[in-house]
Each structure stands twice: as structure tokens, then as C-alpha cells.
Motif scaffolding. Sequence first.
Motif, PDB file in Angstrom:
ATOM      1  N   ASP A 187      37.303  44.179  37.026  1.00  0.00           N
ATOM      2  CA  ASP A 187      37.940  42.856  36.997  1.00  0.00           C
ATOM      3  C   ASP A 187      37.385  41.921  38.068  1.00  0.00           C
ATOM      4  O   ASP A 187      37.774  40.757  38.134  1.00  0.00           O
ATOM      5  CB  ASP A 187      39.456  42.992  37.195  1.00  0.00           C
ATOM      6  N   LYS A 188      36.501  42.462  38.924  1.00  0.00           N
ATOM      7  CA  LYS A 188      35.985  41.654  40.031  1.00  0.00           C
ATOM      8  C   LYS A 188      34.453  41.614  40.042  1.00  0.00           C
ATOM      9  O   LYS A 188      33.828  41.687  41.095  1.00  0.00           O
ATOM     10  CB  LYS A 188      36.520  42.182  41.359  1.00  0.00           C
ATOM     11  N   ILE A 189      33.871  41.511  38.845  1.00  0.00           N
ATOM     12  CA  ILE A 189      32.414  41.401  38.736  1.00  0.00           C
ATOM     13  C   ILE A 189      32.006  39.965  39.060  1.00  0.00           C
ATOM     14  O   ILE A 189      32.560  39.016  38.509  1.00  0.00           O
ATOM     15  CB  ILE A 189      31.932  41.783  37.328  1.00  0.00           C
ATOM     16  N   VAL A 190      31.049  39.823  39.945  1.00  0.00           N
ATOM     17  CA  VAL A 190      30.555  38.504  40.343  1.00  0.00           C
ATOM     18  C   VAL A 190      29.281  38.150  39.577  1.00  0.00           C
ATOM     19  O   VAL A 190      29.083  37.005  39.154  1.00  0.00           O
ATOM     20  CB  VAL A 190      30.270  38.459  41.865  1.00  0.00           C
ATOM     21  N   ALA A 191      28.424  39.143  39.392  1.00  0.00           N
ATOM     22  CA  ALA A 191      27.133  38.907  38.752  1.00  0.00           C
ATOM     23  C   ALA A 191      26.529  40.238  38.324  1.00  0.00           C
ATOM     24  O   ALA A 191      27.083  41.310  38.594  1.00  0.00           O
ATOM     25  CB  ALA A 191      26.183  38.177  39.705  1.00  0.00           C
ATOM     26  N   ALA A 192      25.395  40.166  37.656  1.00  0.00           N
ATOM     27  CA  ALA A 192      24.616  41.355  37.307  1.00  0.00           C
ATOM     28  C   ALA A 192      23.151  40.957  37.325  1.00  0.00           C
ATOM     29  O   ALA A 192      22.817  39.794  37.105  1.00  0.00           O
ATOM     30  CB  ALA A 192      25.009  41.893  35.941  1.00  0.00           C
ATOM     31  N   TYR A 193      22.292  41.915  37.626  1.00  0.00           N
ATOM     32  CA  TYR A 193      20.861  41.613  37.647  1.00  0.00           C
ATOM     33  C   TYR A 193      20.076  42.761  37.048  1.00  0.00           C
ATOM     34  O   TYR A 193      20.532  43.902  36.992  1.00  0.00           O
ATOM     35  CB  TYR A 193      20.372  41.300  39.065  1.00  0.00           C
ATOM     36  N   CYS A 194      18.883  42.426  36.582  1.00  0.00           N
ATOM     37  CA  CYS A 194      18.002  43.422  35.979  1.00  0.00           C
ATOM     38  C   CYS A 194      16.597  43.200  36.498  1.00  0.00           C
ATOM     39  O   CYS A 194      16.152  42.050  36.644  1.00  0.00           O
ATOM     40  CB  CYS A 194      18.034  43.310  34.461  1.00  0.00           C
TER      41      CYS A 194
ATOM     42  N   THR B 251      35.477  46.060  23.323  1.00  0.00           N
ATOM     43  CA  THR B 251      34.515  46.855  24.098  1.00  0.00           C
ATOM     44  C   THR B 251      34.149  46.163  25.399  1.00  0.00           C
ATOM     45  O   THR B 251      34.045  46.798  26.452  1.00  0.00           O
ATOM     46  CB  THR B 251      33.234  47.103  23.272  1.00  0.00           C
ATOM     47  N   HIS B 252      33.971  44.837  25.348  1.00  0.00           N
ATOM     48  CA  HIS B 252      33.624  44.085  26.551  1.00  0.00           C
ATOM     49  C   HIS B 252      34.757  44.139  27.574  1.00  0.00           C
ATOM     50  O   HIS B 252      34.508  44.173  28.781  1.00  0.00           O
ATOM     51  CB  HIS B 252      33.319  42.627  26.199  1.00  0.00           C
ATOM     52  N   LYS B 253      35.982  44.139  27.095  1.00  0.00           N
ATOM     53  CA  LYS B 253      37.133  44.172  27.999  1.00  0.00           C
ATOM     54  C   LYS B 253      37.328  45.555  28.604  1.00  0.00           C
ATOM     55  O   LYS B 253      37.714  45.687  29.764  1.00  0.00           O
ATOM     56  CB  LYS B 253      38.404  43.748  27.251  1.00  0.00           C
ATOM     57  N   GLU B 254      37.066  46.607  27.822  1.00  0.00           N
ATOM     58  CA  GLU B 254      37.286  47.971  28.307  1.00  0.00           C
ATOM     59  C   GLU B 254      36.143  48.497  29.163  1.00  0.00           C
ATOM     60  O   GLU B 254      36.359  49.341  30.038  1.00  0.00           O
ATOM     61  CB  GLU B 254      37.515  48.908  27.117  1.00  0.00           C
ATOM     62  N   PHE B 255      34.921  48.018  28.890  1.00  0.00           N
ATOM     63  CA  PHE B 255      33.753  48.496  29.647  1.00  0.00           C
ATOM     64  C   PHE B 255      32.933  47.300  30.161  1.00  0.00           C
ATOM     65  O   PHE B 255      31.764  47.141  29.799  1.00  0.00           O
ATOM     66  CB  PHE B 255      32.882  49.390  28.762  1.00  0.00           C
ATOM     67  N   PRO B 256      33.523  46.455  30.985  1.00  0.00           N
ATOM     68  CA  PRO B 256      32.823  45.236  31.425  1.00  0.00           C
ATOM     69  C   PRO B 256      31.552  45.502  32.222  1.00  0.00           C
ATOM     70  O   PRO B 256      30.578  44.756  32.109  1.00  0.00           O
ATOM     71  CB  PRO B 256      33.868  44.506  32.277  1.00  0.00           C
ATOM     72  N   GLN B 257      31.549  46.575  33.042  1.00  0.00           N
ATOM     73  CA  GLN B 257      30.345  46.859  33.827  1.00  0.00           C
ATOM     74  C   GLN B 257      29.160  47.182  32.924  1.00  0.00           C
ATOM     75  O   GLN B 257      28.065  46.614  33.083  1.00  0.00           O
ATOM     76  CB  GLN B 257      30.590  48.054  34.776  1.00  0.00           C
ATOM     77  N   GLU B 258      29.371  48.081  31.964  1.00  0.00           N
ATOM     78  CA  GLU B 258      28.266  48.474  31.087  1.00  0.00           C
ATOM     79  C   GLU B 258      27.831  47.329  30.184  1.00  0.00           C
ATOM     80  O   GLU B 258      26.631  47.150  29.921  1.00  0.00           O
ATOM     81  CB  GLU B 258      28.673  49.687  30.237  1.00  0.00           C
TER      82      GLU B 258
END
Length: 292
Positions: A153-160, A193-200
Motif C-alpha cells: 500500500d506504500k509503493i512510491v515507484a518501480a524501476y527496471c 490481481t493488481h490490488k492483491e499483488f501490487p508489487q509484482e
Amino acid sequence: MSKDLALVKKDTVDVVAEKVRQFQERGEIHFPANYSPENALKSAWLVLQETTDKNGKPVLQTCTKNSIANSLLNMVVQGLTPAKNQGYFIAFGQQLVFMRSYFGTMAVTKRVTGAKDIFAQVVYEGDEFEYEIEFGRKKVTKHVQKIENVNGDKIVAAYCTIVFDDDRWYTEIMTMDEIKRAWEMSRTKGGKTHKEFPQEMAKKTVINRTCKMYLNSSDDSNLVIEHFNQTDESAQEAQIQEEIDENANQETIDVEFTELEKESESESKPKSEDPLINDFEEALQNTDGPGF
């Protein structure tokens, strides 16, 4: 397998296999040593026999022969197979589309660019995260994460980052707002799916963005890249058309076309700039198997 289905398989798969053979003979495509187009088509056909549209009807009955063949062609040219979870087939109305999974996107990127590795990470509130821009490219210089920060619930960003053998790299960073906007544009609209596994799902989104951005920044006019982009464009166009058809006024209006109007309508239909694709579509039209 029914007689009609066997005929459809022969017509469709044979035309796709022949087109792939032409690509190979012209030196436009080269497959990895461990990839067999024939095996990939067999695997895909088995999957298609079990695939249904959103109404539960078999896609081999409801989708057009052209769209089935084009979805198979897009899959094979990219060197992918559903047997390795590299993609799946989805029906949008009467149009069948092959959609890559992010495993497939990474496989194509590695194959075309020779990348050594592709990895993604999520940035949470409280992480120490810094990056700089070097020669117009983003470079993550610091990412320190504590276990107590890991919270979907506290994701700020993601990078690849795509890493190459010669120490080159390519990185894309997406804020969570950008990721959510991408989810809203997806077929599932950022669903369960996006709500249950937001990190992935955040990783999946930034991987897809990074690979697409890198491949399309290349000057290479590789046939694989053409079909890489064509896969996404076909899905978007089919989804839009499906929504238009569903929302259209259901009232039937009788219209009689004159021969001149029919001819004009036919001439206005755009053709692909690739003569091989035009030949491919013509070959499909000339097959003797049943239509849909």
C-alpha cells in the motif's frame, strides 16, 4: 478433432508455417537454436482448442481465420511459445490477438539486443532512493531498503534495468501514479490481481515499459521488432473495436450499397506497407478451408 477443425488447422497453420519459411529464406529472421517454429505452432494450436471468448464460446469458431493466423504469425516471428508462459491468446469480438506476457517481453528483448539480464525493483515509502541522469539516461545510484518498508500500500515507484555484457545499461523509472495510469489503460483496468499483488504487477508494468522503450529507441528495423509492436497495436485496436461494437446502437439500419460504393469501400481499405504481410493475407483468403 472434427473434420472441419482439422481443415482449419491445415489451412491456417500451413499458411503461417510457409510465411515463416519465406522470412527465413530471405534472411529476415533467425531463431535461437533451441526454438522450433513447428513445435511452437503445435503447442499454440493445442492451447487454441481450449481457449474460449468472454462468452464461453471456442475462439476457433468465433474469431476470423485472418486474425487467428496473424496471432500465430506474431507469436512465431517473436520466437515465443505459450508452453513457456510467454504469451496467451485473447479474443476481442471476432479478432483473436496474441498478447505477450512479461516473460515473453523479456525473452524478445534478450534475443534482439543480446542483453545479459533484466531486473526490476519496487521503491517503498522510507526507502533511500537516488538516481542521476547521465548522457540522457537514468542511472540508479542508491537504493537502500529496510524490511519494514515493504508494504504493497506504500509503493512510491518501480524501476527496471537492462544489463549488457559490456557494462552498458538502460533504466526506466515509473512513479506509482504512472503505473496506476498504465493499469487503467489495460484490459482489466487495474482489477483484482493488481490490488492483491501490487508489487509484482508494478514490476511487470515497468519491465514492459523499459523493454518497449529500449527496443523502439533502436535504429534496427528488425522484423521481430515490427511484430513486437504489431502485437501491442493489434490488441489495442481490437479492444477499441470491441468496445465500439458493444456500445454501438443496436438498432438495425438497412443500407443498400451500389457496386460503385462497394468498389470505393474496398479501395479505401488500408494495406500493410510490408508486401509479405499482404501476400500472407491474400494466401489466407485463397485457402479452401471453412471461414468463421
